[in-house]
Design a protein around this motif. Structure first.
Motif, PDB file in Angstrom:
ATOM      1  N   PRO A 201       0.781  -1.128  -0.037  1.00  0.00           N
ATOM      2  CA  PRO A 201       0.040  -0.104   0.040  1.00  0.00           C
ATOM      3  C   PRO A 201       0.944   1.175  -0.038  1.00  0.00           C
ATOM      4  CG  PRO A 201      -0.239  -1.005   2.233  1.00  0.00           C
ATOM      5  CD  PRO A 201       0.524  -1.942   1.187  1.00  0.00           C
ATOM      6  N   ALA A 202       1.958   1.134   0.379  1.00  0.00           N
ATOM      7  CA  ALA A 202       2.972   2.306   0.439  1.00  0.00           C
ATOM      8  C   ALA A 202       3.938   2.568  -0.725  1.00  0.00           C
ATOM      9  CB  ALA A 202       3.690   2.308   1.734  1.00  0.00           C
ATOM     10  N   SER A 270      -6.266  -5.684 -19.412  1.00  0.00           N
ATOM     11  CA  SER A 270      -4.653  -5.508 -19.592  1.00  0.00           C
ATOM     12  C   SER A 270      -4.147  -4.059 -19.021  1.00  0.00           C
ATOM     13  CB  SER A 270      -4.252  -5.914 -20.708  1.00  0.00           C
ATOM     14  OG  SER A 270      -4.899  -5.034 -21.702  1.00  0.00           O
ATOM     15  N   GLN A 271      -4.822  -2.970 -19.517  1.00  0.00           N
ATOM     16  CA  GLN A 271      -4.371  -1.584 -18.933  1.00  0.00           C
ATOM     17  C   GLN A 271      -4.666  -1.533 -17.589  1.00  0.00           C
ATOM     18  OE1 GLN A 271      -5.989   1.228 -21.804  1.00  0.00           O
ATOM     19  NE2 GLN A 271      -4.288   1.267 -22.921  1.00  0.00           N
ATOM     20  N   TRP A 272      -5.796  -2.044 -17.031  1.00  0.00           N
ATOM     21  CA  TRP A 272      -6.311  -1.942 -15.667  1.00  0.00           C
ATOM     22  C   TRP A 272      -5.081  -2.583 -14.753  1.00  0.00           C
ATOM     23  CZ3 TRP A 272      -6.880  -4.451 -11.357  1.00  0.00           C
ATOM     24  CH2 TRP A 272      -7.715  -4.173 -10.151  1.00  0.00           C
ATOM     25  N   LEU A 273      -4.734  -3.539 -15.112  1.00  0.00           N
ATOM     26  CA  LEU A 273      -3.507  -4.644 -14.522  1.00  0.00           C
ATOM     27  C   LEU A 273      -2.149  -3.636 -14.587  1.00  0.00           C
ATOM     28  CD1 LEU A 273      -4.374  -8.062 -15.608  1.00  0.00           C
ATOM     29  CD2 LEU A 273      -4.821  -7.117 -13.304  1.00  0.00           C
ATOM     30  N   ASP A 274      -1.916  -2.969 -15.433  1.00  0.00           N
ATOM     31  CA  ASP A 274      -0.678  -2.263 -15.568  1.00  0.00           C
ATOM     32  C   ASP A 274      -0.776  -1.068 -14.691  1.00  0.00           C
ATOM     33  OD1 ASP A 274       0.300  -3.835 -17.737  1.00  0.00           O
ATOM     34  OD2 ASP A 274      -0.289  -2.494 -19.323  1.00  0.00           O
ATOM     35  N   ARG A 275      -2.035  -0.461 -14.450  1.00  0.00           N
ATOM     36  CA  ARG A 275      -1.943   0.470 -13.498  1.00  0.00           C
ATOM     37  C   ARG A 275      -1.806   0.067 -12.152  1.00  0.00           C
ATOM     38  NH1 ARG A 275      -7.146   3.433 -16.215  1.00  0.00           N
ATOM     39  NH2 ARG A 275      -7.011   5.211 -14.789  1.00  0.00           N
ATOM     40  N   PHE A 276      -2.544  -1.184 -11.837  1.00  0.00           N
ATOM     41  CA  PHE A 276      -2.453  -1.823 -10.740  1.00  0.00           C
ATOM     42  C   PHE A 276      -0.961  -2.046 -10.053  1.00  0.00           C
ATOM     43  CE2 PHE A 276      -2.630  -5.082  -7.292  1.00  0.00           C
ATOM     44  CZ  PHE A 276      -3.648  -4.550  -6.500  1.00  0.00           C
ATOM     45  N   ALA A 278       1.703  -0.517 -11.231  1.00  0.00           N
ATOM     46  CA  ALA A 278       2.430   0.815 -10.989  1.00  0.00           C
ATOM     47  C   ALA A 278       2.108   0.932  -9.586  1.00  0.00           C
ATOM     48  CB  ALA A 278       1.946   1.644 -12.086  1.00  0.00           C
ATOM     49  N   ARG A 279       0.809   1.134  -9.215  1.00  0.00           N
ATOM     50  CA  ARG A 279       0.611   1.512  -7.783  1.00  0.00           C
ATOM     51  C   ARG A 279       0.960   0.924  -6.559  1.00  0.00           C
ATOM     52  NH1 ARG A 279       0.231   2.604  -3.546  1.00  0.00           N
ATOM     53  NH2 ARG A 279      -1.203   3.858  -2.313  1.00  0.00           N
ATOM     54  N   PHE A 280       0.835  -0.580  -6.938  1.00  0.00           N
ATOM     55  CA  PHE A 280       1.082  -1.595  -5.922  1.00  0.00           C
ATOM     56  C   PHE A 280       2.217  -2.431  -5.926  1.00  0.00           C
ATOM     57  CE2 PHE A 280      -3.459  -0.789  -5.559  1.00  0.00           C
ATOM     58  CZ  PHE A 280      -3.579  -0.036  -4.265  1.00  0.00           C
TER      59      PHE A 280
END
Length: 740
Positions: A201-202, A270-276, A278-280
């Protein structure tokens, strides 16, 4: 929709009071649990998965709540044969199964089946063998350079799989077997390894703008209360709603609880997973129909044991065995893909709210074009609201303009008007990408004989066969029937007389190839993008600018971010308005606004052109003005006086049978037994729009009530009055979203 009562609790293992009887619910279309004799030994916890005899076979069921039937003679009891080594089904999930069954009027066992979707996961994990360094290798054992590399790879004494050791040391499995024979390494059981990495989460993610940060703080606060709430997260396309609810996911992870994200089309994620990532920093667990049986087993077990902190999935993920669910996000909550139309008929958006309530969890419903049901709940204070009014990073909303096809029609035999052709030509000349949208698969939606007018129809359904010219086939998109295009008309025998009527995306592709032969083209439809791998490859090609012109159906509307796409042309904006569907206008606005939102998401402003024969229609005017709130308010005003949803309740009975007379008789009997009274109205029976589907004749009846009248008791009493033959099926659809 109805709501369960709010209760604060923690899931725990509950012990059945000492008794020789257990109630066991089986994952079959059964109305109640069966009684069995408890096995010898300690009491069996409620929710335990057990193997029981059923007729001449064995079945796996769940020790269920309730009191066994004391009138059942002891001599008729059969014994539980085995208690499986799997985490018991939690009280929350058992209550959820019972709630869904009661709400949808489905057998509890049929709902339980959805919660037991990976039966092999209930088996104890088989221990896996590997190798470790022998603690006392024999003196004088020969150590060659390859063997030395193996010994270095296992120097810490931790058991490792043979393949892992061989890869690390650059040797063959034969080397390992020789070393085992020489006493240099020895077999050892591998320690349990988590299948899914823990998202951090950080982990630093993308920077949030001020409006995003404020919205994220609101969601984090809701999660931090550790209590049930529902928030409707809205915002224009490209405003960063995903990044905002990721902060709610982070808050949930920081509490040590699990998070579930539902997507309408997990195959296109696929794009959603890339964003996930990148965040986590890591990928989440996935749940959808294309997973292998092994992955389903591992994922189900990991969820049950709390080792899948975040899972993203299709609607069926709602029934996974989360022991401590703290957050449910329903992305694109307006999508009708969240409605399951077969078997147990339920809406995952509504059931997500129920599951969150039972779990004392936060529910977030996200959409740029929220459903009228959710906006009404927000307006009445049932849901909290968070709104993002502007696109992230300073990008502007696209300009939307109408092309009146009555004034500027396409050339004869074509479907793209001169203004749209000119706009695409200019866009491609600037080196930017364009998209043509038509929500019709195939080459043409209908094929007929120009000699006699005969239309090619599906033999199993009252539906036209759709031509797919590239595959040389005619296909029914309702039952899947496929046949080759005929050489002669089956009605009059005229040779080579069939012609396509109307456009599909393949026909638009053909026209585009003639107009822009140098443009690199890509078709995005469910026929050409069948799963996650194909979707990821298509998205990467577009992002790398290997595609100039995208031609797509509704799957191009779902959350894609293509930085260089600046023009969207809608070939037939009127398409969704045909027919008498209650939600036709609402759905058309939502779909076309989402499609339009693909344009101009970064530095170049986007442009959207809508081809329409009815530019004065309120839907078209709302899209041009961008004032969707006013459109939805007008839509609400139209529905409120007649008590149409969300200001009233609907439930449909769909009667079907292979024999038309049997369907008619049962529909007639149901019509004669229909409930009445103030605020209650029954419409029908009448043939369904698809009067024949998969070879079954279909009739519909529609129950409509005021909002304060529960439809379930009315339906139960109604169905109890009518004897339904075994050859006839009556399907109940509470809160229908479609009327085919």
């Amino acid at each position: 929709m109805m709501h369960a009562k709010k209760e604060q609790h923690e899931d725990k293992i509950e012990l059945v009071p000492f008794t020789v009887r257990l109630r066991v619910l089986l994952p079959l279309p059964l109305a109640d649990a069966y009684d069995y004799r408890a096995p010898a030994g300690p009491p069996v916890p409620l929710g335990s998965f057990v193997v029981v005899p059923l007729g001449r076979r064995q079945a796996i069921g769940v020790v269920w709540d309730g009191t066994p039937d004391p009138s059942l003679p002891e001599s008729r009891l059969r014994g539980v044969e085995q208690v499986l080594d799997a985490p018991p089904m939690t009280e929350t999930l058992r209550r959820f199964v019972a709630w869904v069954a009661a709400y949808t009027l489905s057998p509890p066992g049929a709902v339980l089946r959805m919660a037991m979707s990976a039966p092999s996961a209930l088996e104890a994990r088989a221990p896996q063998a590997g190798w470790r360094r022998a603690p006392h290798p024999p003196e004088g054992a020969r150590v060659t350079p390859p063997r030395r590399r193996v010994l270095d790879a296992v120097a810490d004494g931790v058991p490792r799989a043979g393949g892992e050791i061989a890869e690390a040391a650059g040797v063959t499995p034969a080397i390992l077997r020789g070393m085992a024979d020489a006493g240099l390494i020895e077999p050892a059981l591998l320690p349990h390894r988590r299948v899914f990495a823990t998202p951090d989460p950080a982990h630093p993610g993308p920077a949030l703008g001020p409006e995003q940060a404020a919205a994220a703080a609101t969601l984090r606060e809701a999660v931090g209360r550790h209590a049930f709430s529902t928030t409707l997260l809205t915002g224009v396309t490209g405003s960063g709603k995903t990044e905002v609810y990721f902060e709610a996911v982070a808050a949930c992870l920081a509490q040590g609880r699990q998070a579930l994200v539902l997507l309408p089309e997990i195959a296109l994620s696929s794009q959603w997973l890339d964003r996930f990532r990148a965040r986590f920093g890591v990928a989440p667990a996935l749940w959808h129909s294309e997973l292998t049986s092994r992955t389903r087993r591992e994922t189900w077990r990991a969820v049950a044991e709390g080792e899948a902190p975040v899972l993203v999935g299709a609607r069926s993920a709602l029934f996974l065995p989360f022991p401590d669910l703290g957050l449910i996000v329903v992305d694109e909550e307006h999508e009708t893909a969240f409605k399951q139309e077969e078997g147990v008929v339920y809406h995952a958006r509504d059931m997500a709210v129920v599951r969150a309530r039972l779990s004392s969890a936060t529910c977030v419903l996200a959409s740029a074009t929220p459903s009228l049901e959710s906006t009404t709940n927000a307006a009445t204070g049932r849901y909290a609201t968070v709104h993002l009014p502007a696109r992230h990073g300073g990008a502007e909303m696209p300009d939307v303009a109408l092309i009146d096809l009555r004034r500027t029609p396409p050339e004869r035999g074509r479907f793209l008007s001169p203004p749209l052709v000119a706009a695409v030509t200019e866009t491609l000349a600037r080196g930017e990408q364009a998209m043509l949208f038509l929500n019709r698969r195939g080459y043409a939606p209908m094929t007929l004989c120009r000699a006699c007018g005969h239309r090619m129809r599906c033999p199993n359904c009252t539906a036209w066969l759709v031509e797919h010219r590239a595959q040389r086939r005619l296909q029914c998109h309702h039952c899947g029937h496929v046949e080759a295009p005929p050489e002669a008309c089956p009605e009059c025998g005229a040779a080579h007389s069939t012609v396509p009527i109307g456009p599909g995306v393949e026909r638009v592709l053909e026209e585009a190839a003639a107009l822009w032969p140098e443009a690199r083209r890509l078709v995005m439809a469910s026929d050409t993008i069948p799963g996650p791998a194909a979707a990821a490859a298509a998205a990467q090609s577009i992002q790398r600018r290997e595609v100039d012109l995208i031609i797509g159906t509704q799957i191009v509307a779902k959350g894609w971010h293509f930085p260089h796409l600046t023009l969207v042309g809608v070939v037939d904006a009127d398409l969704g308005l045909a027919g008498g569907d209650l939600r036709a206008a609402e759905r058309t606005v939502q779909l076309l606004h989402q499609v339009a939102g693909r344009a101009g998401r970064e530095e170049h402003r986007g442009h959207v052109l809508l081809q329409s024969f009815a530019p004065e229609h309120p839907v078209m005017q709302a899209l041009v003005s961008g004032d969707l709130d006013a459109f939805m308010a007008a839509e609400a005003d139209d529905r409120r006086p007649g008590h149409w949803p969300p200001f009233g309740r609907l439930a449909a009975l769909i009667v079907s049978a292979e024999d038309e007379r049997a369907a008619d008789r049962t529909a007639r009997d149901l019509g004669l037994a229909a409930p009445g009274g103030e605020g209650i109205e029954v419409l029908g029976p009448a043939p369904a729009p698809l009067a024949i589907l998969r070879g079954r004749h279909r009739r519909r009846l529609l129950l409509k009530t005021r909002r304060d009248i529960a439809v379930q008791p009315l339906l139960e009493a109604w169905l109890a009055k009518v004897s339904v033959p075994g050859s006839v099926r009556v399907q109940v659809d509470v809160d229908p979203v479609g009327f085919l």
